[in-house]
Design an enzyme around this catalytic site. Structure first.
Site, PDB file in Angstrom:
ATOM      1  N   ALA A  70      42.774  38.548  32.461  1.00 53.44           N
ATOM      2  CA  ALA A  70      44.066  39.695  31.460  1.00 53.44           C
ATOM      3  C   ALA A  70      44.914  39.838  32.686  1.00 53.44           C
ATOM      4  CB  ALA A  70      43.885  40.166  30.590  1.00 53.44           C
ATOM      5  N   SER A  71      44.810  39.900  33.423  1.00 52.76           N
ATOM      6  CA  SER A  71      45.434  40.576  34.846  1.00 52.76           C
ATOM      7  C   SER A  71      46.294  40.482  35.118  1.00 52.76           C
ATOM      8  CB  SER A  71      45.192  40.834  36.487  1.00 52.76           C
ATOM      9  OG  SER A  71      43.654  39.923  36.738  1.00 52.76           O
TER      10      SER A  71
ATOM     11  N   TYR B 152      36.357  21.255  37.964  1.00 50.37           N
ATOM     12  CA  TYR B 152      36.924  21.663  36.720  1.00 50.37           C
ATOM     13  C   TYR B 152      37.287  21.455  35.160  1.00 50.37           C
ATOM     14  CZ  TYR B 152      41.278  23.737  34.910  1.00 50.37           C
ATOM     15  OH  TYR B 152      41.761  25.514  34.352  1.00 50.37           O
TER      16      TYR B 152
ATOM     17  N   VAL C   3      33.066  37.831  34.825  1.00 45.29           N
ATOM     18  CA  VAL C   3      32.371  36.823  33.717  1.00 45.29           C
ATOM     19  C   VAL C   3      31.338  35.773  34.331  1.00 45.29           C
ATOM     20  CG1 VAL C   3      34.543  36.975  32.252  1.00 45.29           C
ATOM     21  CG2 VAL C   3      34.253  34.893  33.975  1.00 45.29           C
TER      22      VAL C   3
ATOM     23  N   THR D 224      39.118  40.940  37.662  1.00 48.12           N
ATOM     24  CA  THR D 224      38.114  41.447  38.844  1.00 48.12           C
ATOM     25  C   THR D 224      37.742  42.588  39.309  1.00 48.12           C
ATOM     26  OG1 THR D 224      38.918  39.598  39.903  1.00 48.12           O
ATOM     27  CG2 THR D 224      37.487  38.807  38.584  1.00 48.12           C
TER      28      THR D 224
ATOM     29  N   LYS E 286      36.195  22.235  31.419  1.00 50.02           N
ATOM     30  CA  LYS E 286      36.673  22.498  30.343  1.00 50.02           C
ATOM     31  C   LYS E 286      36.429  21.692  29.866  1.00 50.02           C
ATOM     32  CE  LYS E 286      39.781  25.896  31.789  1.00 50.02           C
ATOM     33  NZ  LYS E 286      39.668  26.957  31.404  1.00 50.02           N
TER      34      LYS E 286
ATOM     35  N   ILE F 216      50.684  24.961  32.949  1.00 45.39           N
ATOM     36  CA  ILE F 216      51.448  26.176  32.995  1.00 45.39           C
ATOM     37  C   ILE F 216      52.010  26.865  34.781  1.00 45.39           C
ATOM     38  CG2 ILE F 216      51.467  28.126  31.074  1.00 45.39           C
ATOM     39  CD1 ILE F 216      51.315  25.651  29.863  1.00 45.39           C
TER      40      ILE F 216
END
Ligand code: NAP
Length: 248
Positions: free
Chosen positions: A13-14, A155, A64, A38, A159, A188
């Protein structure tokens, strides 16, 4: 579970999408929002923006990809606030390379961070949700799990793994009042995509019917919906938010 005592945990969330999600959830004054980074500096910045929007909660540090770190985080949250009932698994990384050049560390880091985190963080949170007989788990996947992308076998595999994980867990814990869904963003505008070269960015843009990259808030608002009462009958589903670049 009363909406008055909801603890929401957002990993990563940083910055970028996770930051927008934490702020979106903080808009619900029934939520206490814990965002993770982190580093201590990143965690402090989460505390600062949560305070700016007058939200309850704070930033905490977690990796994580580490069992011990995740266990420590969830124990800290439980002791201080109670068990998370809303979990947004957002933290993720890329280590792009063509398969022929991909190093074993590039493969492992992405699989362990993006997919291994689902196992670690969900496992640590599910008991509390089961006890409460209410929970919302939202896993951030990606359009490339569906479309594929050159240079992203690691990746895309991570996902696509999240997609299967989401459905299996949705079946496993649905009877406890817990929904488990995935959200697959397209491109995004965040640090993750700003690293793309101009040529890549133009190539991607040409594939998006809405002719622009998405904004983090456009992901966050859908996460807000999935976490809300209005989404109570949606589980095991993937919501695509990609400007039309991939139509499932
Ligand atoms: P970002 O701007 O690069 O932010 C990544 C976040 O994940 C940061 O908060 C980072 O923390 C955290 N993180 C990285 N490694 C971690 C670890 N080992 N443990 C805990 N946290 C870790 O990424 P983003 O673009 O916002 O992406 C967020 C999620 O959306 C990811 O899962 C990504 O795969 C997915 N997604 C993004 C896009 C896109 O176009 N941007 C598209 C599809 C899917 P620090 O700040 O401390 O490094």
């Amino acid at each position: 579970m009363s909406e008055l005592e909801v603890i929401a945990l957002v990993t990563g969330a940083s910055r970028g999408i996770g930051r927008a999600i934490a702020i979106e959830l903080a808009g619900n004054k029934a939520y206490t929002v814990i965002g993770t980074a982190t580093t201590a500096q990143g965690a402090d910045s989460i505390g600062t923006y949560l305070a700016e929007v007058k939200a309850k909660g704070e930033g905490l540090v977690v990796d994580v990809a580490s069992d011990d770190s995740v266990t420590g985080l969830i124990n800290t949250i439980k002791e201080k606030y109670g068990a998370p009932a809303v979990l947004v698994n957002n933290a993720g990384i890329t280590r792009d390379n063509l398969l022929m050049r991909m190093q074993s560390e590039e493969w492992s880091a992405v699989i362990d961070t993006n997919l291994g985190s689902m196992y670690r963080v969900c496992k640590a949170c599910v008991r509390g949700m089961t006890k409460a007989r209410w929970g919302r788990i939202i896993n951030i996947s990606s359009v490339v799990a569906f479309s594929g992308n050159a240079g992203q076998t690691n990746y895309a595999a991570s996902k696509a793994g999240i997609e299967g994980f989401t459905r299996a867990l949705a079946v496993e814990i649905g009877s406890r009042g817990i929904t488990v869904n995935a959200l697959a963003p397209g491109f995004i505008d965040t640090d993750m995509t700003r690293g793309l070269g101009e040529k890549q960015a133009q190539y991607r843009l040409a594939q998006i019917p809405l002719a622009r990259f998405g904004q983090p808030q456009e992901i966050a608002s859908v996460v807000g919906f999935l976490a809300s009462k209005n989404a109570a009958y949606i589980t095991g589903e993937t919501i695509h938010v990609n400007g039309g670049m991939y139509m499932a």
